[in-house]
Design an enzyme around this catalytic site. Sequence first.
Site, PDB file in Angstrom:
ATOM      1  N   CYS A  57       0.297   9.203   1.800  1.00 16.30           N
ATOM      2  CA  CYS A  57       0.446   9.145   3.260  1.00 16.30           C
ATOM      3  C   CYS A  57       1.382  10.233   3.787  1.00 16.30           C
ATOM      4  O   CYS A  57       1.510  10.410   4.998  1.00 16.30           O
ATOM      5  CB  CYS A  57       0.979   7.785   3.696  1.00 16.30           C
ATOM      6  N   TYR A 100       5.507   5.682   8.051  1.00 13.00           N
ATOM      7  CA  TYR A 100       5.601   5.368   6.622  1.00 13.00           C
ATOM      8  C   TYR A 100       5.556   6.665   5.804  1.00 13.00           C
ATOM      9  O   TYR A 100       6.347   6.871   4.877  1.00 13.00           O
ATOM     10  CB  TYR A 100       4.436   4.428   6.262  1.00 13.00           C
ATOM     11  N   LYS A 123       8.463   8.558   3.444  1.00 14.39           N
ATOM     12  CA  LYS A 123       8.204   8.943   2.049  1.00 14.39           C
ATOM     13  C   LYS A 123       8.591  10.404   1.822  1.00 14.39           C
ATOM     14  O   LYS A 123       9.185  10.750   0.808  1.00 14.39           O
ATOM     15  CB  LYS A 123       6.720   8.736   1.705  1.00 14.39           C
ATOM     16  N   GLN A 136     -14.927   6.747   7.058  1.00 11.41           N
ATOM     17  CA  GLN A 136     -13.704   7.367   6.557  1.00 11.41           C
ATOM     18  C   GLN A 136     -13.691   7.241   5.029  1.00 11.41           C
ATOM     19  O   GLN A 136     -14.139   6.233   4.485  1.00 11.41           O
ATOM     20  CB  GLN A 136     -12.450   6.757   7.200  1.00 11.41           C
ATOM     21  N   ARG A 183     -11.870   7.540   1.033  1.00 12.06           N
ATOM     22  CA  ARG A 183     -10.638   7.348   0.271  1.00 12.06           C
ATOM     23  C   ARG A 183     -10.991   7.350  -1.222  1.00 12.06           C
ATOM     24  O   ARG A 183     -12.150   7.178  -1.597  1.00 12.06           O
ATOM     25  CB  ARG A 183      -9.994   5.974   0.570  1.00 12.06           C
TER      26      ARG A 183
HETATM   27  P1  NAD Z   1       4.487  -3.943  -2.913  1.00  9.61           P
HETATM   28  O1  NAD Z   1       4.712  -4.163  -1.461  1.00  9.61           O
HETATM   29  O2  NAD Z   1       3.612  -4.881  -3.637  1.00  9.61           O
HETATM   30  O3  NAD Z   1       5.879  -3.840  -3.677  1.00  9.61           O
HETATM   31  C1  NAD Z   1       7.050  -3.401  -3.060  1.00  9.61           C
HETATM   32  C2  NAD Z   1       8.103  -4.454  -3.328  1.00  9.61           C
HETATM   33  O4  NAD Z   1       9.330  -4.025  -2.730  1.00  9.61           O
HETATM   34  C3  NAD Z   1       7.759  -5.817  -2.728  1.00  9.61           C
HETATM   35  O5  NAD Z   1       7.697  -6.805  -3.737  1.00  9.61           O
HETATM   36  C4  NAD Z   1       8.883  -6.078  -1.768  1.00  9.61           C
HETATM   37  O6  NAD Z   1       9.278  -7.439  -1.682  1.00  9.61           O
HETATM   38  C5  NAD Z   1       9.990  -5.206  -2.332  1.00  9.61           C
HETATM   39  N1  NAD Z   1      11.012  -4.937  -1.328  1.00  9.61           N
HETATM   40  C6  NAD Z   1      10.803  -4.584  -0.027  1.00  9.61           C
HETATM   41  N2  NAD Z   1      11.971  -4.491   0.607  1.00  9.61           N
HETATM   42  C7  NAD Z   1      12.944  -4.786  -0.316  1.00  9.61           C
HETATM   43  C8  NAD Z   1      14.344  -4.859  -0.252  1.00  9.61           C
HETATM   44  N3  NAD Z   1      15.012  -4.615   0.886  1.00  9.61           N
HETATM   45  N4  NAD Z   1      15.024  -5.181  -1.382  1.00  9.61           N
HETATM   46  C9  NAD Z   1      14.367  -5.465  -2.520  1.00  9.61           C
HETATM   47  N5  NAD Z   1      13.027  -5.409  -2.637  1.00  9.61           N
HETATM   48  C10 NAD Z   1      12.322  -5.068  -1.551  1.00  9.61           C
HETATM   49  O7  NAD Z   1       3.935  -2.452  -3.049  1.00  9.61           O
HETATM   50  P2  NAD Z   1       3.235  -1.730  -4.275  1.00  9.61           P
HETATM   51  O8  NAD Z   1       1.808  -1.601  -3.949  1.00  9.61           O
HETATM   52  O9  NAD Z   1       3.637  -2.346  -5.549  1.00  9.61           O
HETATM   53  O10 NAD Z   1       3.894  -0.278  -4.143  1.00  9.61           O
HETATM   54  C11 NAD Z   1       5.034   0.120  -4.886  1.00  9.61           C
HETATM   55  C12 NAD Z   1       5.529   1.459  -4.361  1.00  9.61           C
HETATM   56  O11 NAD Z   1       4.491   2.436  -4.429  1.00  9.61           O
HETATM   57  C13 NAD Z   1       5.971   1.408  -2.893  1.00  9.61           C
HETATM   58  O12 NAD Z   1       7.088   2.241  -2.731  1.00  9.61           O
HETATM   59  C14 NAD Z   1       4.800   2.007  -2.150  1.00  9.61           C
HETATM   60  O13 NAD Z   1       5.189   2.592  -0.934  1.00  9.61           O
HETATM   61  C15 NAD Z   1       4.282   3.017  -3.151  1.00  9.61           C
HETATM   62  N6  NAD Z   1       2.842   3.287  -2.953  1.00  9.61           N
HETATM   63  C16 NAD Z   1       1.920   2.314  -3.230  1.00  9.61           C
HETATM   64  C17 NAD Z   1       0.575   2.563  -3.036  1.00  9.61           C
HETATM   65  C18 NAD Z   1      -0.479   1.528  -3.329  1.00  9.61           C
HETATM   66  O14 NAD Z   1      -1.669   1.813  -3.137  1.00  9.61           O
HETATM   67  N7  NAD Z   1      -0.138   0.341  -3.804  1.00  9.61           N
HETATM   68  C19 NAD Z   1       0.155   3.822  -2.550  1.00  9.61           C
HETATM   69  C20 NAD Z   1       1.125   4.764  -2.248  1.00  9.61           C
HETATM   70  C21 NAD Z   1       2.471   4.500  -2.486  1.00  9.61           C
END
Ligand code: NAD
Length: 343
Positions: free
Chosen positions: A127, A156, A160, A225, A227
Amino acid sequence: MKNALVLGGGGFIGGHLAYRLKKEGFWVRVVDIKEAHEFWDHDLICDEYVQGDLRDPDLVNKLMKSPKNNGFDEVYQLAADMGGAGYIFTGDNDANVMHNSALINLNVSYEASKQNVKRIFYSSSACMYPEHNQLDPNNPNCEESSAYPANPDSEYGWEKLFSERLFLAFNRNYNLDVRVARFHNIFGPMGTWEGGKEKAPAAMCRKVAETPEGESIEVWGTGKQTRSFLYIDDCVEAMLRFMRQDTFKGPVNIGSEEMVSINQLAEMAIDISNKKLSIGNIHGQEFVTKYGFECPIGVMGRNSDNKLYKEKMGWEVSKPLIDGMKQTYAWIEKQVMAHAQAK
Ligand code: NAD
């Protein structure tokens, strides 16, 4: 015994990663704001599960210390305030998304640099790529070098980008050993599948599993779109290979190059289910009337570009989308049935 700290380990990618680390024999501490992982038994993913808010610098200071004070071998920073299109593209959550995730990353990068952390992985996202390179659904450009001049289409994505730069700055100024990867739509079982934070593959599987034979499932936008979606096991393997080499710190894409339209993704879920369902695309006034806001679809095209990863790592992800979708559908169908029975 090696040890690892998985921040955001109560989430989707963190849960799978922690499971893999435990299987490899690591001592694992998982930290998450959630009371517990929704889908994993804690014994399978960690030795210690800490419920805590990483926006709190004192807590991050404590958690970054390993039990024997010998330093963490591997730290994974996955915690973020995020969700699918319905969460990050409507604009309603922009301030929270930026503020919460930036605070987490400020605390984590600072404490990791002060303490004995041997290496830290930061999860950025596709993103952060500029909107102007993703207007043509058939020809998006997400090569790592195309990141600047920056123009992500969501706050978002801006956060990042800021945090990528933050971790890389700690590397330059404080020798923090960082690895930065940009994930492109990771999917699979044991992840959010309802409630508004789910991503497209999970949402499609849920809609198909819930919809009675002969009816239609809703797809946001024209569905044209594009992906790409990477299955979680390939994602974890790609992360670990990247984390465990000594020369290349990124940023690098971790994603799939198998690009599909959102309508094709929906059709795939329908085929897997063996149901006879049609697709109803919803946008414009119809969407506003139903949801109260414009249809959030994100950029028109996005696909991972894996040239750099392949060149540096000598390895590539390989699982076809259909295989991952079959496993994901089977798991989500079970969740849908269990919920229906519980009602
Ligand atoms: P997710 O939302 O399942 O996991 C993120 C976790 O962070 C959640 O369990 C949430 O409770 C925890 N969290 C949020 N705020 C918090 C805080 N203040 N203190 C402690 N924990 C906190 O997301 P995911 O899919 O497992 O993604 C993991 C990482 O990868 C993220 O940083 C996300 O931005 C990045 N990402 C994911 C994807 C995807 O497709 N899943 C794509 C691009 C980037």
